[in-house]
Scaffold this motif. Sequence first.
Motif, PDB file in Angstrom:
ATOM      1  N   ASP A 146      36.611  45.750  43.742  1.00  0.00           N
ATOM      2  CA  ASP A 146      35.693  45.278  42.710  1.00  0.00           C
ATOM      3  C   ASP A 146      35.890  43.772  42.575  1.00  0.00           C
ATOM      4  O   ASP A 146      36.966  43.317  42.220  1.00  0.00           O
ATOM      5  CB  ASP A 146      36.042  45.974  41.387  1.00  0.00           C
ATOM      6  CG  ASP A 146      35.234  45.436  40.226  1.00  0.00           C
ATOM      7  OD1 ASP A 146      34.378  44.557  40.448  1.00  0.00           O
ATOM      8  OD2 ASP A 146      35.458  45.904  39.099  1.00  0.00           O
ATOM      9  N   PRO A 147      34.841  42.971  42.872  1.00  0.00           N
ATOM     10  CA  PRO A 147      35.043  41.510  42.839  1.00  0.00           C
ATOM     11  C   PRO A 147      35.350  40.987  41.435  1.00  0.00           C
ATOM     12  O   PRO A 147      35.880  39.899  41.285  1.00  0.00           O
ATOM     13  CB  PRO A 147      33.722  40.946  43.357  1.00  0.00           C
ATOM     14  CG  PRO A 147      32.730  42.040  43.187  1.00  0.00           C
ATOM     15  CD  PRO A 147      33.489  43.338  43.255  1.00  0.00           C
ATOM     16  N   PHE A 148      35.044  41.785  40.425  1.00  0.00           N
ATOM     17  CA  PHE A 148      35.273  41.325  39.055  1.00  0.00           C
ATOM     18  C   PHE A 148      36.581  41.873  38.505  1.00  0.00           C
ATOM     19  O   PHE A 148      36.674  42.265  37.348  1.00  0.00           O
ATOM     20  CB  PHE A 148      34.095  41.740  38.165  1.00  0.00           C
ATOM     21  CG  PHE A 148      32.784  41.254  38.701  1.00  0.00           C
ATOM     22  CD1 PHE A 148      32.546  39.894  38.845  1.00  0.00           C
ATOM     23  CD2 PHE A 148      31.808  42.148  39.107  1.00  0.00           C
ATOM     24  CE1 PHE A 148      31.336  39.430  39.363  1.00  0.00           C
ATOM     25  CE2 PHE A 148      30.611  41.693  39.626  1.00  0.00           C
ATOM     26  CZ  PHE A 148      30.365  40.335  39.760  1.00  0.00           C
ATOM     27  N   ASP A 197      27.593  31.556  35.195  1.00  0.00           N
ATOM     28  CA  ASP A 197      26.493  32.035  34.342  1.00  0.00           C
ATOM     29  C   ASP A 197      26.983  32.281  32.927  1.00  0.00           C
ATOM     30  O   ASP A 197      26.321  31.940  31.944  1.00  0.00           O
ATOM     31  CB  ASP A 197      25.900  33.338  34.917  1.00  0.00           C
ATOM     32  CG  ASP A 197      25.116  33.082  36.194  1.00  0.00           C
ATOM     33  OD1 ASP A 197      24.788  31.892  36.461  1.00  0.00           O
ATOM     34  OD2 ASP A 197      24.830  34.046  36.926  1.00  0.00           O
ATOM     35  N   LYS A 219      30.113  32.692  40.659  1.00  0.00           N
ATOM     36  CA  LYS A 219      28.724  32.540  40.170  1.00  0.00           C
ATOM     37  C   LYS A 219      28.570  33.244  38.811  1.00  0.00           C
ATOM     38  O   LYS A 219      27.983  32.678  37.867  1.00  0.00           O
ATOM     39  CB  LYS A 219      27.762  33.143  41.202  1.00  0.00           C
ATOM     40  CG  LYS A 219      26.291  33.028  40.815  1.00  0.00           C
ATOM     41  CD  LYS A 219      25.834  31.567  40.845  1.00  0.00           C
ATOM     42  CE  LYS A 219      24.336  31.423  40.559  1.00  0.00           C
ATOM     43  NZ  LYS A 219      23.961  31.820  39.202  1.00  0.00           N
ATOM     44  N   ALA A 220      29.117  34.443  38.734  1.00  0.00           N
ATOM     45  CA  ALA A 220      29.000  35.190  37.478  1.00  0.00           C
ATOM     46  C   ALA A 220      29.714  34.456  36.342  1.00  0.00           C
ATOM     47  O   ALA A 220      29.223  34.420  35.206  1.00  0.00           O
ATOM     48  CB  ALA A 220      29.582  36.594  37.663  1.00  0.00           C
ATOM     49  N   ARG A 246      35.465  34.393  46.705  1.00  0.00           N
ATOM     50  CA  ARG A 246      35.109  34.989  45.414  1.00  0.00           C
ATOM     51  C   ARG A 246      33.831  34.383  44.848  1.00  0.00           C
ATOM     52  O   ARG A 246      33.650  34.279  43.644  1.00  0.00           O
ATOM     53  CB  ARG A 246      36.272  34.815  44.434  1.00  0.00           C
ATOM     54  CG  ARG A 246      37.603  35.250  45.017  1.00  0.00           C
ATOM     55  CD  ARG A 246      38.709  35.171  44.015  1.00  0.00           C
ATOM     56  NE  ARG A 246      38.764  36.381  43.203  1.00  0.00           N
ATOM     57  CZ  ARG A 246      39.685  36.592  42.264  1.00  0.00           C
ATOM     58  NH1 ARG A 246      40.596  35.679  42.014  1.00  0.00           N
ATOM     59  NH2 ARG A 246      39.672  37.720  41.569  1.00  0.00           N
ATOM     60  N   ARG A 247      32.929  33.988  45.728  1.00  0.00           N
ATOM     61  CA  ARG A 247      31.671  33.362  45.316  1.00  0.00           C
ATOM     62  C   ARG A 247      30.948  34.154  44.239  1.00  0.00           C
ATOM     63  O   ARG A 247      30.465  33.607  43.260  1.00  0.00           O
ATOM     64  CB  ARG A 247      30.728  33.247  46.522  1.00  0.00           C
ATOM     65  CG  ARG A 247      31.123  32.216  47.518  1.00  0.00           C
ATOM     66  CD  ARG A 247      30.581  30.847  47.133  1.00  0.00           C
ATOM     67  NE  ARG A 247      31.006  29.896  48.147  1.00  0.00           N
ATOM     68  CZ  ARG A 247      30.164  29.236  48.934  1.00  0.00           C
ATOM     69  NH1 ARG A 247      28.854  29.407  48.810  1.00  0.00           N
ATOM     70  NH2 ARG A 247      30.628  28.400  49.840  1.00  0.00           N
ATOM     71  N   LYS A 248      30.891  35.453  44.472  1.00  0.00           N
ATOM     72  CA  LYS A 248      30.138  36.316  43.569  1.00  0.00           C
ATOM     73  C   LYS A 248      30.699  36.217  42.148  1.00  0.00           C
ATOM     74  O   LYS A 248      29.962  36.052  41.177  1.00  0.00           O
ATOM     75  CB  LYS A 248      30.262  37.764  44.079  1.00  0.00           C
ATOM     76  CG  LYS A 248      29.114  38.660  43.722  1.00  0.00           C
ATOM     77  CD  LYS A 248      29.216  39.944  44.547  1.00  0.00           C
ATOM     78  CE  LYS A 248      28.248  41.008  44.061  1.00  0.00           C
ATOM     79  NZ  LYS A 248      28.337  42.224  44.905  1.00  0.00           N
ATOM     80  N   LEU A 249      32.030  36.313  42.081  1.00  0.00           N
ATOM     81  CA  LEU A 249      32.693  36.224  40.793  1.00  0.00           C
ATOM     82  C   LEU A 249      32.471  34.850  40.178  1.00  0.00           C
ATOM     83  O   LEU A 249      32.172  34.719  38.985  1.00  0.00           O
ATOM     84  CB  LEU A 249      34.190  36.507  40.965  1.00  0.00           C
ATOM     85  CG  LEU A 249      35.065  36.273  39.735  1.00  0.00           C
ATOM     86  CD1 LEU A 249      34.606  37.130  38.575  1.00  0.00           C
ATOM     87  CD2 LEU A 249      36.528  36.564  40.058  1.00  0.00           C
TER      88      LEU A 249
END
Lengths: 295, 295
Positions: B87-89, B288, B284-285, B279-282
């Motif tokens: 889970d990336p988060f 935001d 970015k989140a 961890r780009r996805k994290l």
Amino acid sequence: MNIRDLTYLRALSRHKHFGKAAESCNVSQPTLSVQLKKMEDDLGVTLIERTNRAARLTPIGENVLALADEALGAVDAIRTITAEASDPFSGHFRFGSIPTISPFLVPDVLVALGRTFPKLQLVFRENITERLTEDLLNGDLDAAILATPPETPRLLSIPLYNEPLLVIHPLGHDLAALDGLIPSDLPLDQMILLSEGHCFRDQTVDLCNIQSRTTLAETSVTSLETIISLVEAGQGISIVPALAQGKGWLDRPRIGVQLLRSQGATRQLNLTFRKSSPRRKLIKAVSDEIMALLV
Amino acid sequence: MNIRDLTYLRALSRHKHFGKAAESCNVSQPTLSVQLKKMEDDLGVTLIERTNRAARLTPIGENVLALADEALGAVDAIRTITAEASDPFSGHFRFGSIPTISPFLVPDVLVALGRTFPKLQLVFRENITERLTEDLLNGDLDAAILATPPETPRLLSIPLYNEPLLVIHPLGHDLAALDGLIPSDLPLDQMILLSEGHCFRDQTVDLCNIQSRTTLAETSVTSLETIISLVEAGQGISIVPALAQGKGWLDRPRIGVQLLRSQGATRQLNLTFRKSSPRRKLIKAVSDEIMALLV
DNA sequence: TGATTATGATAGACATAGTCTATGAATATA
DNA sequence: TATATTCATAGACTATGTCTATCATAATCA
């Protein structure tokens, strides 16, 4: 996953460079790259942060590495202990013998084996044949010195010594006048026997053809030492194995000792072990060592 | 050797039977037989005592098994932690910000991130841009809230907020009469600055075109809080970021606040991270989430 | 004793994994 | 802009693991 993959990860974390890590593992750079990528895909996690200047482990990569180190340490330990143990004359050697043998033989055996096989750790257990056989069969013992041949084909034995038997009686007993006793000379009602379960009792009973009611029930005891003391006290006569004499157990002023001369008036000592035992080499060497004590 | 081989050994020790052990591993009996034999050959040791009724581990086999269990436990742990971390988060998220941002923003950020990403463990570190950049580059930080664009192509940043700047002065100061200040309105000899190393100091210096000897050397301090207190005490004027007002830091009776109107009289907050970060996805989140706090 | 059953070993075919060399893409360095 | 360096990718090759089929050995039971 793979043990090798874990070493690749470790190497990468050390060198922070795919090429150098690969070199340290004696593989090509693509090999290490591909394998680590596979491991990442397999685990579903990015373990390595790849840059053109340095490859670094991610936080989860560091955690994985710590566990990988643990696993690799254990594997390394396996290699270490097996390398040491590949010497057949090392490790634990668990052996047993019956109560009518141990006191006269085992102390010497322990000393001799300890001297000849310094890397062998000896564990000794005394019990009756039935128990020792069980322990052999279930793997709790490597070998046992017994006086009866194995009853199952799953056990083998190496002959050690054909032991004469001696008649002991109180000084001044009628038997003292005779020379060269045979079983039928013995007054059976005076016989002191070991208790049930001892194979030496069974042998005595067979040898003298003692019927169940022939002798007194009270005169059965649990050790040869007691028998010798009883004989010395004039309470009866008995048969003992010849090894008892060698150790001076019978050198008492009030006991007379005579050889029992008769076919079958000996007992066959042997070293018994599992046919499936992988320690044949060691067992053979041990049997040689014991035989050398018995010449 | 092989992780699978170790599981074969474990299965065999459990079932004491090649066929059953193989079944429990979902392989054929010969497969398990052959692999264990190979491992024995590889290690140079007999691990298994084979019988037609039961396969038993040798003493050294038991020792190897104990270590194998250890290794398998570690491997299992790797699978467990990576499964959780896929889970990336989740996991640790280490981020930093500069001292001229943290007090006004980070408390809210921590609360918001904690709420949105409950499985994320947050680690925060305050330092000047130069140190944070180092920490980013060497992997000690995942991201940092900075007010300057990255100086190396190895870092990327996501814009967060274009922050206005405010002039603060003691109540009754000449500047209070003016409406809409521009940098040239400011009496530079009264300017209180942050000490060297703070990017906000550099920005102020640039903006006002302050020469090295223009202002008093004594009036440089290490925090905005101190600057505000000095201004309140009538010791000079200064420029502070607008976020300070939002948190009520400037709501003091003896301080006057005015917007600095001028092109470039803003600072650009952004979230900076390694281009190579997995961890780009994290990230970015997270950006935001921070932006949502800044509308 | 001889047939039956059970166990593990062996052989040979096949599939999967791992490894190599050669090359490409991306980035830093001069 | 040219050159290094670094890691990824492709395709051929090899080693390893796995399967089915079969064998040898020993225990069990009529």
